[in-house]
Design a protein around this motif. Structure first.
Motif, PDB file in Angstrom:
ATOM      1  N   HIS A   1       0.775  -1.096  -0.071  1.00  0.00           N
ATOM      2  CA  HIS A   1       0.062   0.104  -0.092  1.00  0.00           C
ATOM      3  C   HIS A   1       0.735   1.363   0.092  1.00  0.00           C
ATOM      4  CE1 HIS A   1      -3.902  -2.075   0.734  1.00  0.00           C
ATOM      5  NE2 HIS A   1      -3.240  -2.781   1.301  1.00  0.00           N
TER       6      HIS A   1
ATOM      7  N   SER B   1      -9.778   3.848  -5.053  1.00  0.00           N
ATOM      8  CA  SER B   1      -8.123   3.884  -5.209  1.00  0.00           C
ATOM      9  C   SER B   1      -7.734   3.325  -6.596  1.00  0.00           C
ATOM     10  CB  SER B   1      -7.675   2.891  -4.022  1.00  0.00           C
ATOM     11  OG  SER B   1      -7.894   1.632  -4.307  1.00  0.00           O
TER      12      SER B   1
ATOM     13  N   HIS C   1      -1.618  -1.128  -4.079  1.00  0.00           N
ATOM     14  CA  HIS C   1      -2.855  -0.129  -3.841  1.00  0.00           C
ATOM     15  C   HIS C   1      -2.193   1.411  -3.635  1.00  0.00           C
ATOM     16  CE1 HIS C   1      -5.282  -3.962  -3.297  1.00  0.00           C
ATOM     17  NE2 HIS C   1      -3.959  -4.194  -2.645  1.00  0.00           N
TER      18      HIS C   1
END
Ligand SMILES: Cc1cc2nc3c(=O)[nH]c(=O)nc-3n(C[C@H](O)[C@H](O)[C@H](O)COP(=O)(O)OP(=O)(O)OC[C@H]3O[C@@H](n4cnc5c(N)ncnc54)[C@H](O)[C@@H]3O)c2cc1C
Length: 427
Positions: free
Chosen positions: A25, A210, A221
């Motif tokens: 992430h 996202s 992500h």
């Protein structure tokens, strides 16, 4: 003669960063670690953003390490076309290209990159009398727009007789682009930026909340994504249709040439030159005493782009060009050949914009990206970080991700080459 699958400028580093694995992430992900992508992440990191760089292979190892090393203020193709068909953007584009050169020079100092840069200026020269008139007409437009250049006679420039003169840009110069690209890579790897090499992004999906980026070994992500994947742009389905066409550009480097031979050839100034053909030729010396010759004949890809070695017929054509322009250097042998891929946009101008609400594309600096791709990367990073849209970014920004199919295809490239040879013959 040695054929290289990547670049003849520098050796390939042996250590590569690990690929992305599992789920990762971040705030902003950047796809493509050329000089454009590396500047995007460096600038985003300067603004304190949590940024991740994904590179298929090794950062800097694409066109960035393979080019001719001209730090040039050229934008687009013919200035007359630019002024006529892009009148609203013309001054912004010229300022963009000019600032890109100074920006990249500052970058070398900022990161202490020793890439053999020489601030020589660059001569865009005619090789036939008819070309000379066209070059002068274009030059007047650029000079009127405030570009630091002058119209020159080849005889006053210390260049071989084949180069009749044209426009001499006082700014910019030549460098070893391999050293520059790897110098930037060192700066990226020394920073807090998360860098995944050996990580080809296979798909980018903007879900609205996202963005997900898939690779064969993991998924990233991000809240926002910047695409700086140059010639590979169209491999990702999120890229605007017709954004750019990948073409292969070839380079050769000669064996060492004695300075006395260069002087005898009339190249007393060692000024780097490009010709004003439809597809230019470039000739420059290097600190290792060799001559690098590029472009002239472009090649399309049949299928996916890979690190293919240059084609023998194109290399032979470059050697022919070298022999024609430098007849007294007939005994100088070519020693190396390599090639790289660039994205050509339909307008032959750099472009940037939104591919989707969370994905910005920032690619396709055509054949002038050594200065312009880093500068564009930094402008996009500033924009993302709320610094507003700089006037130079406005000049390349497209409000909608819509492009018409360009004129670049195998047939038009062949026709351009034939037209250039006809021009030579008439000269
Ligand atoms: C032979 C040659 C001569 C040239 N001469 C000059 C010159 O003298 N002066 C000049 O200004 N320009 C020149 N150019 C053009 C210049 O090299 C490019 O415009 C510039 O390097 C573009 O930088 P970039 O970062 O946009 O692209 P690149 O350096 O091509 O970087 C793109 C990166 O994206 C990576 N990538 C692609 N797809 C993916 C994916 N799906 N996932 C992850 N990573 C991906 C690639 O591996 C690559 O490292 C020349 C080019 C060539 C080939």
């Amino acid at each position: 003669m040695k054929y290289y699958p990547s670049t003849g400028w520098v050796d390939r580093p042996t250590h590569l960063e690990a690929p992305v694995e599992g789920e990762h992430h971040c705030d902003i992900a950047v796809v493509g670690g050329g000089v454009g992508g590396m500047l995007t992440v460096l600038r985003l990191a300067e603004h304190g953003r949590d940024v991740t760089l994904l590179e298929s292979d090794l950062c800097g190892w694409g066109a960035s390490a393979r080019n001719a090393g001209y730090l040039s203020s050229t934008v687009g193709s013919d200035p007359r076309i630019l002024a006529k068909y892009y009148a609203g953007r013309f001054h912004g584009l010229v300022r963009f290209a000019d600032s890109a050169v100074h920006f990249t020079e500052d970058l070398m100092d900022h990161h202490s990159i020793d890439c053999d840069y020489e601030q020589t200026g660059i001569l865009a020269s005619a090789v036939t009398p008819s070309q000379l008139e066209a070059v002068k007409a274009g030059a007047r437009i650029l000079i009127d727009a405030g570009i630091d250049s002058e119209i020159v006679d080849g005889r006053d420039m210390g260049v071989p007789d084949a180069f009749l003169g044209g426009i001499y840009a006082r700014i910019g110069g030549i460098m070893n682009p391999g050293k520059f690209a790897l110098g930037l890579r060192d700066a990226v790897l020394a920073s807090a930026i998360t860098t995944f090499e050996q990580s080809r992004v296979l798909d980018v999906k903007d879900t609205g909340d996202s963005v997900t980026l898939d690779t064969s070994s993991g998924r990233v992500h991000a809240n926002q994504v910047v695409l700086t994947n140059n010639a590979h742009a169209k491999e990702l389905s999120i890229t605007p249709r017709w954004l750019s066409t990948p073409v292969q550009v070839t380079a050769i480097e000669t064996e060492q040439v004695a300075p006395s031979l260069l002087d005898a050839a009339g190249w007393t100034s060692r000024t780097p030159m490009v010709t004003r053909h439809m597809v230019m030729e470039s000739y420059r010396t290097t600190p290792r005493g060799t001559i690098v010759v590029t472009t002239r004949k472009l090649k399309m890809s049949r299928g996916k782009i890979t690190d293919r070695q240059p084609e023998q017929a194109i290399v032979a054509d470059l050697i022919r060009a070298f022999r024609t322009r430098f007849p007294t250097l007939h005994d100088v042998q070519p020693a190396k050949a390599w090639a790289g891929w660039i994205g050509i946009t339909p307008s032959v101008l750099p472009v940037a914009g939104y591919a989707s609400p969370r994905v910005i594309y920032n690619s396709a600096c055509n054949g002038h990206g050594l200065a312009q791709a880093p500068y564009l990367g930094s402008l996009v990073a500033d924009y993302i970080c709320g610094k507003g849209m700089h006037d130079h970014l406005k000049a390349v920004w497209r409000a909608k991700p819509k492009f018409a199919p360009g004129l670049v295809n195998s047939q038009t490239l062949q026709l351009a080459w034939l037209a250039d040879r006809l021009t030579d013959r008439r000269g």
